[in-house]
Design an enzyme around this catalytic site. Structure first.
Site, PDB file in Angstrom:
ATOM      1  N   HIS A 219      81.982 -21.846  31.334  1.00  0.00           N
ATOM      2  CA  HIS A 219      81.052 -20.761  31.668  1.00  0.00           C
ATOM      3  C   HIS A 219      79.613 -21.268  31.526  1.00  0.00           C
ATOM      4  O   HIS A 219      79.311 -22.050  30.622  1.00  0.00           O
ATOM      5  CB  HIS A 219      81.287 -19.568  30.745  1.00  0.00           C
TER       6      HIS A 219
ATOM      7  N   ASN B 210      85.161 -10.548  31.393  1.00  0.00           N
ATOM      8  CA  ASN B 210      84.635 -11.417  30.339  1.00  0.00           C
ATOM      9  C   ASN B 210      83.784 -10.551  29.408  1.00  0.00           C
ATOM     10  O   ASN B 210      82.647 -10.219  29.734  1.00  0.00           O
ATOM     11  CB  ASN B 210      83.797 -12.528  30.998  1.00  0.00           C
TER      12      ASN B 210
ATOM     13  N   GLU C 227      77.019 -19.991  30.352  1.00  0.00           N
ATOM     14  CA  GLU C 227      76.384 -19.768  29.045  1.00  0.00           C
ATOM     15  C   GLU C 227      76.798 -20.863  28.063  1.00  0.00           C
ATOM     16  O   GLU C 227      76.007 -21.302  27.230  1.00  0.00           O
ATOM     17  CB  GLU C 227      76.749 -18.370  28.519  1.00  0.00           C
TER      18      GLU C 227
ATOM     19  N   GLY D 178      74.309 -11.415  34.722  1.00  0.00           N
ATOM     20  CA  GLY D 178      73.631 -10.522  33.779  1.00  0.00           C
ATOM     21  C   GLY D 178      72.282 -10.024  34.262  1.00  0.00           C
ATOM     22  O   GLY D 178      71.536  -9.408  33.506  1.00  0.00           O
TER      23      GLY D 178
ATOM     24  N   LYS E  90      82.478 -11.309  26.692  1.00  0.00           N
ATOM     25  CA  LYS E  90      81.467 -12.100  25.969  1.00  0.00           C
ATOM     26  C   LYS E  90      81.452 -11.697  24.493  1.00  0.00           C
ATOM     27  O   LYS E  90      82.491 -11.325  23.958  1.00  0.00           O
ATOM     28  CB  LYS E  90      80.093 -11.950  26.644  1.00  0.00           C
TER      29      LYS E  90
ATOM     30  N   GLU F 297      80.056 -18.679  39.879  1.00  0.00           N
ATOM     31  CA  GLU F 297      79.094 -17.780  39.250  1.00  0.00           C
ATOM     32  C   GLU F 297      77.704 -18.396  39.323  1.00  0.00           C
ATOM     33  O   GLU F 297      77.325 -19.189  38.441  1.00  0.00           O
ATOM     34  CB  GLU F 297      79.458 -17.547  37.777  1.00  0.00           C
TER      35      GLU F 297
ATOM     36  N   SER G 130      76.936 -10.202  38.097  1.00  0.00           N
ATOM     37  CA  SER G 130      76.509  -8.824  38.371  1.00  0.00           C
ATOM     38  C   SER G 130      77.431  -8.074  39.325  1.00  0.00           C
ATOM     39  O   SER G 130      76.967  -7.249  40.118  1.00  0.00           O
ATOM     40  CB  SER G 130      75.060  -8.807  38.886  1.00  0.00           C
TER      41      SER G 130
HETATM   42  P1  PGA Z   1      77.833 -10.295  34.594  1.00  0.00           P
HETATM   43  O1  PGA Z   1      78.513 -11.591  33.941  1.00  0.00           O
HETATM   44  O2  PGA Z   1      78.903  -9.593  35.383  1.00  0.00           O
HETATM   45  O3  PGA Z   1      77.349  -9.481  33.426  1.00  0.00           O
HETATM   46  O4  PGA Z   1      76.733 -10.771  35.463  1.00  0.00           O
HETATM   47  C1  PGA Z   1      79.445 -12.366  34.641  1.00  0.00           C
HETATM   48  C2  PGA Z   1      79.894 -13.540  33.811  1.00  0.00           C
HETATM   49  O5  PGA Z   1      79.066 -14.140  33.127  1.00  0.00           O
HETATM   50  O6  PGA Z   1      81.085 -13.904  33.819  1.00  0.00           O
END
Ligand code: PGA
Length: 255
Positions: free
Chosen positions: A94, A9, A96, A170, A11, A164, A211
């Site tokens: 997601h 992803n 976010e 993140g 983003k 997740e 992460s």
């Molecule tokens: P990250 O993000 O690996 O940077 O923690 C994962 C995601 O949001 O899909």
């Protein structure tokens, strides 16, 4: 067994030139691995370029979101059929998008149905916040996210589910493999079995996200109920993403 799957992803990252170079590097390093699905999810404006850059390899393409409506006066939105012309997958729900753009279990449900109708494989994201976990509500939140998102969805054959935990995204601090497996092999699998029966439910790839990096991936993949990963930050580094793909393939015995 569910097919091992690793999705990146990206983003809201990369320039056009960076997207091209990332896709080219990944095509060279992981373009031809068998037995594991590899999916790149760049920002909308780069979908076409990334698709062309990996064409001829077995790398799949995914979008990071879409609208559920087919067409019309929805300025700035992208329809399922537009996404389906360029992509195999679409990330939906997601955290976010839930936290920043008002996505609800209801809108995620509409999107999952629309994605399936358009021939896309939804990567349905679920996960609890830290406050919800500390309140002892992780299981109930994730269970509700799954059942609401899949309300009315009769066939599980194109589904991918990503667990997740919001507190691990993140932050550089992943969940432990045991904690992830408790939710994934627990409430997520139980709900899928209740909805689709055991044989079909066990074919749904369950991805851990939050992460994931080259150091942490092995432990997650050693859990039988975890079939792959949804990778954010580390998916922007070609060596790291390739390492995560290879480790997953190795642990799952497909390479
Ligand atoms: P990250 O993000 O690996 O940077 O923690 C994962 C995601 O949001 O899909």
């Amino acid at each position: 067994m569910a097919r091992p799957t690793v999705a990146g992803n990206w983003k809201m990252n990369t320039s056009l030139a960076e997207a091209k170079s990332l896709a080219r590097d990944l095509r060279a390093s992981i373009g031809d691995i068998n037995g594991i699905d590899r999916v790149l999810c760049p920002p909308f404006p780069y979908l076409m370029l990334v698709r062309e850059t990996v064409a001829g390899s077995s790398i799949g393409i995914g979008a990071q979101n879409m609208n559920y409506q087919e067409k019309g006066a929805f300025t700035g939105e992208v329809s399922p059929s537009m996404v389906a012309e360029l992509c195999d997958y679409v990330i939906l729900g997601h955290s976010e998008r839930r936290a920043l753009y008002g996505e609800t279990d209801e809108s995620v449900n509409l999107k999952v149905e629309a994605a399936l109708k358009a021939g896309l494989k939804p990567i349905l994201c679920v996960g609890e916040t830290l406050a919800q976990r500390e309140a002892g509500a992780a299981e109930s939140i994730v269970g509700k996210q799954i059942t609401k998102a899949l309300d009315g969805v009769e066939n599980a054959s194109s589904l991918v589910v990503a667990y997740e935990p919001v507190w691990a995204i993140g932050t550089g601090v992943p969940a432990t493999p045991e904690l992830a497996a408790e939710i994934m092999g627990g409430v997520i699998q139980r709900n899928l079995i209740a909805l689709y029966g055991e044989p079909a439910a066990l074919e749904v790839p369950l991805l851990y996200g939050g992460s994931v990096n080259p150091d942490s991936v092995q432990g997650f993949m050693e859990q039988g109920c975890i079939h792959g990963a949804l990778v954010g930050g580390a998916s922007l580094k070609p060596e790291d993403f390739a390492h995560i793909v290879r480790t997953t393939a190795g642990v799952k015995g497909v390479s």
